[in-house]
Design a protein around this motif. Sequence first.
Motif, PDB file in Angstrom:
ATOM      1  N   LEU A   1      38.800  44.324  58.631  1.00  0.00           N
ATOM      2  CA  LEU A   1      37.725  43.718  58.334  1.00  0.00           C
ATOM      3  C   LEU A   1      36.685  43.696  59.576  1.00  0.00           C
ATOM      4  O   LEU A   1      35.685  43.885  59.132  1.00  0.00           O
ATOM      5  CB  LEU A   1      37.956  42.280  57.958  1.00  0.00           C
TER       6      LEU A   1
ATOM      7  N   ALA B   1      41.129  44.417  47.039  1.00  0.00           N
ATOM      8  CA  ALA B   1      40.995  43.336  47.821  1.00  0.00           C
ATOM      9  C   ALA B   1      39.921  43.383  49.011  1.00  0.00           C
ATOM     10  O   ALA B   1      39.161  42.351  49.467  1.00  0.00           O
ATOM     11  CB  ALA B   1      42.362  42.863  48.460  1.00  0.00           C
TER      12      ALA B   1
ATOM     13  N   PHE C   1      32.578  39.185  48.945  1.00  0.00           N
ATOM     14  CA  PHE C   1      32.496  37.862  49.215  1.00  0.00           C
ATOM     15  C   PHE C   1      31.669  37.337  50.363  1.00  0.00           C
ATOM     16  O   PHE C   1      31.007  36.214  50.447  1.00  0.00           O
ATOM     17  CB  PHE C   1      33.813  37.189  49.401  1.00  0.00           C
ATOM     18  N   LEU C   2      31.705  38.052  51.532  1.00  0.00           N
ATOM     19  CA  LEU C   2      31.043  37.805  52.694  1.00  0.00           C
ATOM     20  C   LEU C   2      29.523  37.907  52.505  1.00  0.00           C
ATOM     21  O   LEU C   2      28.697  37.776  53.396  1.00  0.00           O
ATOM     22  CB  LEU C   2      31.626  38.592  54.073  1.00  0.00           C
TER      23      LEU C   2
ATOM     24  N   LEU D   1      32.599  35.705  42.758  1.00  0.00           N
ATOM     25  CA  LEU D   1      33.377  34.814  43.274  1.00  0.00           C
ATOM     26  C   LEU D   1      32.651  33.871  44.292  1.00  0.00           C
ATOM     27  O   LEU D   1      32.993  32.463  44.137  1.00  0.00           O
ATOM     28  CB  LEU D   1      34.866  35.503  44.035  1.00  0.00           C
TER      29      LEU D   1
ATOM     30  N   PHE E   1      32.342  30.028  44.144  1.00  0.00           N
ATOM     31  CA  PHE E   1      32.733  28.966  44.975  1.00  0.00           C
ATOM     32  C   PHE E   1      31.627  28.101  45.562  1.00  0.00           C
ATOM     33  O   PHE E   1      32.082  26.753  45.849  1.00  0.00           O
ATOM     34  CB  PHE E   1      33.252  29.868  46.312  1.00  0.00           C
TER      35      PHE E   1
ATOM     36  N   LEU F   1      34.466  30.199  38.211  1.00  0.00           N
ATOM     37  CA  LEU F   1      35.631  30.546  38.962  1.00  0.00           C
ATOM     38  C   LEU F   1      36.332  31.691  38.183  1.00  0.00           C
ATOM     39  O   LEU F   1      37.004  32.506  38.761  1.00  0.00           O
ATOM     40  CB  LEU F   1      36.353  29.340  39.581  1.00  0.00           C
TER      41      LEU F   1
ATOM     42  N   ALA G   1      42.557  39.157  40.195  1.00  0.00           N
ATOM     43  CA  ALA G   1      44.038  39.041  40.129  1.00  0.00           C
ATOM     44  C   ALA G   1      44.730  40.105  39.449  1.00  0.00           C
ATOM     45  O   ALA G   1      45.664  40.706  39.554  1.00  0.00           O
ATOM     46  CB  ALA G   1      44.395  37.506  39.717  1.00  0.00           C
TER      47      ALA G   1
ATOM     48  N   SER H   1      44.506  43.358  40.742  1.00  0.00           N
ATOM     49  CA  SER H   1      45.497  43.841  41.902  1.00  0.00           C
ATOM     50  C   SER H   1      46.988  43.888  41.406  1.00  0.00           C
ATOM     51  O   SER H   1      47.700  44.860  41.766  1.00  0.00           O
ATOM     52  CB  SER H   1      45.085  42.714  42.875  1.00  0.00           C
TER      53      SER H   1
ATOM     54  N   ILE I   1      47.425  39.321  45.211  1.00  0.00           N
ATOM     55  CA  ILE I   1      46.356  38.387  44.920  1.00  0.00           C
ATOM     56  C   ILE I   1      45.952  38.336  46.469  1.00  0.00           C
ATOM     57  O   ILE I   1      46.586  37.970  47.474  1.00  0.00           O
ATOM     58  CB  ILE I   1      46.707  37.048  44.713  1.00  0.00           C
ATOM     59  N   PRO I   2      44.643  38.985  46.613  1.00  0.00           N
ATOM     60  CA  PRO I   2      43.994  38.883  47.880  1.00  0.00           C
ATOM     61  C   PRO I   2      43.964  37.550  48.734  1.00  0.00           C
ATOM     62  O   PRO I   2      43.717  36.466  48.010  1.00  0.00           O
ATOM     63  CB  PRO I   2      42.665  39.329  47.588  1.00  0.00           C
TER      64      PRO I   2
ATOM     65  N   PHE J   1      41.605  35.835  50.191  1.00  0.00           N
ATOM     66  CA  PHE J   1      40.407  34.963  50.016  1.00  0.00           C
ATOM     67  C   PHE J   1      40.349  34.362  48.648  1.00  0.00           C
ATOM     68  O   PHE J   1      39.894  33.365  48.354  1.00  0.00           O
ATOM     69  CB  PHE J   1      39.104  35.869  50.268  1.00  0.00           C
ATOM     70  N   LEU J   2      41.055  35.098  47.635  1.00  0.00           N
ATOM     71  CA  LEU J   2      41.075  34.632  46.374  1.00  0.00           C
ATOM     72  C   LEU J   2      42.083  33.288  46.265  1.00  0.00           C
ATOM     73  O   LEU J   2      41.784  32.357  45.714  1.00  0.00           O
ATOM     74  CB  LEU J   2      41.660  35.798  45.480  1.00  0.00           C
TER      75      LEU J   2
ATOM     76  N   VAL K   1      40.318  30.448  47.891  1.00  0.00           N
ATOM     77  CA  VAL K   1      39.419  29.637  46.984  1.00  0.00           C
ATOM     78  C   VAL K   1      40.056  28.826  46.008  1.00  0.00           C
ATOM     79  O   VAL K   1      39.661  27.964  45.737  1.00  0.00           O
ATOM     80  CB  VAL K   1      38.644  30.878  46.310  1.00  0.00           C
ATOM     81  N   LEU K   2      41.326  29.615  45.354  1.00  0.00           N
ATOM     82  CA  LEU K   2      42.001  28.649  44.532  1.00  0.00           C
ATOM     83  C   LEU K   2      42.530  27.581  45.108  1.00  0.00           C
ATOM     84  O   LEU K   2      42.483  26.499  44.265  1.00  0.00           O
ATOM     85  CB  LEU K   2      43.012  29.740  43.963  1.00  0.00           C
TER      86      LEU K   2
ATOM     87  N   VAL L   1      38.625  36.054  59.312  1.00  0.00           N
ATOM     88  CA  VAL L   1      37.137  35.994  59.344  1.00  0.00           C
ATOM     89  C   VAL L   1      36.545  35.080  57.874  1.00  0.00           C
ATOM     90  O   VAL L   1      35.831  34.295  57.713  1.00  0.00           O
ATOM     91  CB  VAL L   1      36.919  37.352  59.200  1.00  0.00           C
ATOM     92  N   ILE L   2      37.406  35.827  56.653  1.00  0.00           N
ATOM     93  CA  ILE L   2      36.940  35.238  55.650  1.00  0.00           C
ATOM     94  C   ILE L   2      37.218  33.852  55.394  1.00  0.00           C
ATOM     95  O   ILE L   2      36.530  33.119  54.999  1.00  0.00           O
ATOM     96  CB  ILE L   2      37.731  36.004  54.457  1.00  0.00           C
TER      97      ILE L   2
ATOM     98  N   ILE M   1      35.207  30.478  54.380  1.00  0.00           N
ATOM     99  CA  ILE M   1      35.507  29.529  53.345  1.00  0.00           C
ATOM    100  C   ILE M   1      35.376  28.139  53.614  1.00  0.00           C
ATOM    101  O   ILE M   1      35.116  27.278  52.990  1.00  0.00           O
ATOM    102  CB  ILE M   1      36.666  30.061  52.475  1.00  0.00           C
TER     103      ILE M   1
END
Lengths: 583, 277, 314
Positions: free
Chosen positions: A133, A218, A225-226, A240, A244, A254, A262, A265, C141-142, C144-145, C148-149, C254-255, C259
């Motif tokens: 990242l 991902a 997202f950023l 997303l 949020f 959401l 999900a 992936s 599942i990433p 950041f997801l 968030v969840l 970072v992410i 959040i």
Amino acid sequence: MNEQLKALKSGAEVAARVLRSPLGMIAGLVLAALIVFSIVVPAASPFDPNTGNLLDFLKPPSATHLMGTDSTGRDIMLRMAIATRVTLVAAVFAVSIAAIVGISAGLAAGYFQTRLASAITWVNSLVMALPGLVVLLAASVVLGNSIWMAMTVIGLLMSPSLFRLTYSQVTAVRNELYVDAAKLFGLSDLRIIFRHVLSVVRGPLIVQSGILMAAAIAAQGGLQFLGLSDPLVPNWGSMLNEAFTKLFTAPWLLVWPTTAIASASLSFVFLSNAIRDQLRIGSSRRIESKPLAAALEAGARREAEVPAEGWLLNVENIDVVFSQPDGSDEQVVKSVSLQIARGESLGIVGESGSGKTQTARAILGLLDRGGRVSGGTVSFEGKQLELNSQKALRGIRGSRIGYIPQEPMSNLDPSFTVGWQLIEPLRRVGGMDKRQAEATVLELLQRVGFSNPARVMKLYPHELSGGMAQRVLIVGAVSLRPALIIADEPTTALDVSVQAEVLDLLREIATEFGIALLMVTHNLGVVADIASRVYVFQAGQIVESGTAIEVFKNPKATHTQQLLASLLDDLPIREPFVEEAGA
Amino acid sequence: MSALLEVNNLEVSYAGNRGGTAFKAVDNVSLTVRKGEVVGLVGESGSGKSSIGRAIVGLAPISAGAVLLNGEAIRIQRKVDRRSLARDVQVIFQDPFSSLNPTMTIEKILTEPLRAAGFSYLDSTRKVRKMLDSVGLPADSLDRHPREFSGGQRQRIAIARALTVEPKLIICDEPVSALDLTTQAVVLELMLDIQKQTGISYLFISHDLAVVKHVSHRIAVMKSGQIVEFGTNEEVNNRPVHEYTKKLLLAAPVADPVRQLERRNQRLAAKLASPVL
Amino acid sequence: MLKYAVRRLAAGLIMTLAISFIAFMFLQLGAGNVARNILGLNVDPEAVRRLNIELGVDRPVLIRYGEWLWNALHFNLGKSWTYPGTVAETLWPKLVVTLTIVAVAMTVITLVSTALGVCAAIFGSWIDKFVQFLSIVGFAIPGFLVAVLLVDVFALQLHIFNATGYANPTDDLGEWARSVVLPVAGLSVTGIASVSQQIRGSVIDVLNSDYVRTLRGRGLAEWRILFGHVLRNAAAPGLAILGLQFEGLIGGAVIVEQIFAIPGLGSFAVAATTSTDFPSVMGFVLVVAVVVVVTNLIVDVLIAILNPKVRLQK
């Protein structure tokens, strides 16, 4: 090693099997649904993805907007569909780059192994160490928000994992003899790489690529997202993010991006796992020629005379089975009976698959996972032995029955010194204190032929030769003065001159300490050298037994006769060479 | 009249790890193989016997000496040199599980050397079908994969592969060592029959004297990279000269308890007489 | 052993240099935009030129790198172009925050993965299948997801934790602990998934090895074989992947920091890169490189301690 060299039978066949398996089917359906969704909705939708009716903002799902609207009134379903298409295509792009860069570098570096290869490997670990990242952030500043730029960078960042996988697979394969053969035929390097190397390693690469698809999704999502993506293109990550930020006012937002990310992936990961499972099953299906069931022939079973104090070990009609993945049992040993007296030397002989090793291991409870004794009784030193109870057997192993395995090098723990490995059981099982144990080990090491036992104690297994390692294993088996030693082909992996010395050693020690020896071997010469009585195995059963002299001079079973007939020692020497006239 | 294969003062050195001292696997070895002859090369592990075989076909680095085929030095620098060498010299390897590519059909495996040598697809498949017969494999083997065959059958496939181009010399690197006793005998007989019928020469490498005794005309015994004895089969087996050969002959146990006891006593007596060998 | 460690250290230093050099050169690609970014789009070119000279972006690249490197070796990372104060001053507290959270996450990952992986390997059957399934899901599942969840479920729905906010551990340990639970959880899930798979794999390999059978044959108790021999031999690959995991967490942080609004290295990095604050970005890259190199060194040394073949290599 062969475990990992998955043979990819025709691609279509594997694909079909994958899609029929539960994991594969779910994954396939979900992905198909996503693809259909991404194509159908944009074609049929009346809305515009980037402009919406501001009055309709943040509406929950309704008849007009099946997934609701976002904070500027745009139709979510349309944006989701477009985002799906963008994400999947971009992920394919990124993984393609990762594959092209990583796999070709891995093939080249792995096959040629030049200095350039070690340089590439160094660069590879460099790239692998960088947090992805972070690099993406820096790259986005310099290269802008274009999704293709971001995907290229993501692809490059993912290439190290494919490089490493390819490199390690290729390094293993290039030492295979079929690669040598191909070189001999004069095939070009390129052809060898594609026909012989790539075809063998492609299985794991395909599996890894599937997993990288999930990673690319991902990574994209994270970047989006950023807020570091093209604002004009709908994408899951920024949707997303919007959901949020509106979490407390419109929590239903959401649902859609979460489900999409999900499910996409998960599908790729499930699919990869399904492919990997299918490849594994495919390669292990080896059709070994099943040996014929053995018939008991007249006069082949010669009963031995029961000694006065009874048998040391009495095995009566044991069966050994292995449970198969499909639930059935495969029987490897059928109704085997054998006896050994105190101080006696017994030979168990047969070809591979005859059940001799499994019998020996069963007596000690050392069968591989899935194996068990399903019938018969065993008594040792007069007491019944429960062969399926690890607890019962632990009391006997090492202290009353010793074990010498076949491959000396792989049977020593590579992390500990020879001395430590020999001393540990003496203290833990034999109850000796440290000084006592050390003294015992030193003495035994001397006895087996080491001229400098103290030095040997400090060595690690990888510093020993085969013969030395086998002697160490003999010390290990003998050190607690058991009544019986079960030796499973202890000299097969050794050179013939070393073999002779190790056999001498075993014979001497057995006599000196009064230990009975149960020697498993496929070598009839070894049996003749060390055993007084012999059992001949075929297809999991005993087909002949008797003293060594009787069995060798007068074999009654067909199989024994076949074995003896296969011996090369008594075959005639080749007639002398006659030069061709006028050569 | 020159021999088919001439190895003159061959030296094979492998570079040490991280620039350490080089390891000399083969040290000043000379031997010849004549047309139609079988020369057995016997030694224990580390004797260098496999390295010689590999060096002859360019799979091991030659640091000194020469290998001549029909009087001409063997060249392997360019692929085209290798291809022409492959028409004269072939190899049968030890491990039947590793010498055949698991993802290829038997047909592809067997036609590969022919195609590399320049034969057309039609010619290759025709030759290969005939070859299956002479090694005792069923005709429907062609569409199957190696994993469907036993070790002995795979070795037959390897033998067939070596024979397809009708070479003059085959380097047999421990071809029966990985096989069961009964299978060993059968495959060895097959190799012997083929040799007698076609007049191909073999350089037969093995650690097992008994195997070598049955097929070879002449035998070379190797130890630590050097040939310590080289003579006719009969000489080496019945009148060995070098101590190591004698020791090797006595070391392998025979399947006769009475005779084995005698041999053991002989061996132990010899050991006492000359301890360090 | 010492020689081995020294060699790895030297390799690490070279790697740090290389990373900083490449990053520096790479950032120069975007150099033209810097002054414009700071001053805005519609500005007098003369002002841009003057700012460029002031910022020193007109001098030769290598000289500037050399200067930066020299300063960096004296712990002087320059003055930030966007934050008040020097880069080092701004960076340090944020680094501490991130490292603390990452350290907690690593501890959680290590303990949970080891437990799951070892149990799956030893007991097999349904426990194994269950752990494998969890791994697949957790891995797919990433991060950041997940974060968030977690916020949705625990902060919004259940009101157990706060959605955002970070308290200093030195000020109020309890509050700090409460504020890091969700971020750590978000960071750990993916890590637990992949590391437990790896550990399961290496433990199974070792359990099936010949020498474990021989150890049983010597009469040693199963638990002693497990803790004394199996884990030790299975540890090396596990350590390697834990090292990679740690490095990955820096990126994942970072992410997660975005959040949960945590004032750590991650938010610093995002701010610095979007405003092309050169000294800050270089400082950040250097810090990350050093962390990565030190991690690799520690992992290599630990593996060498466990594996005599590596240790005794000449």
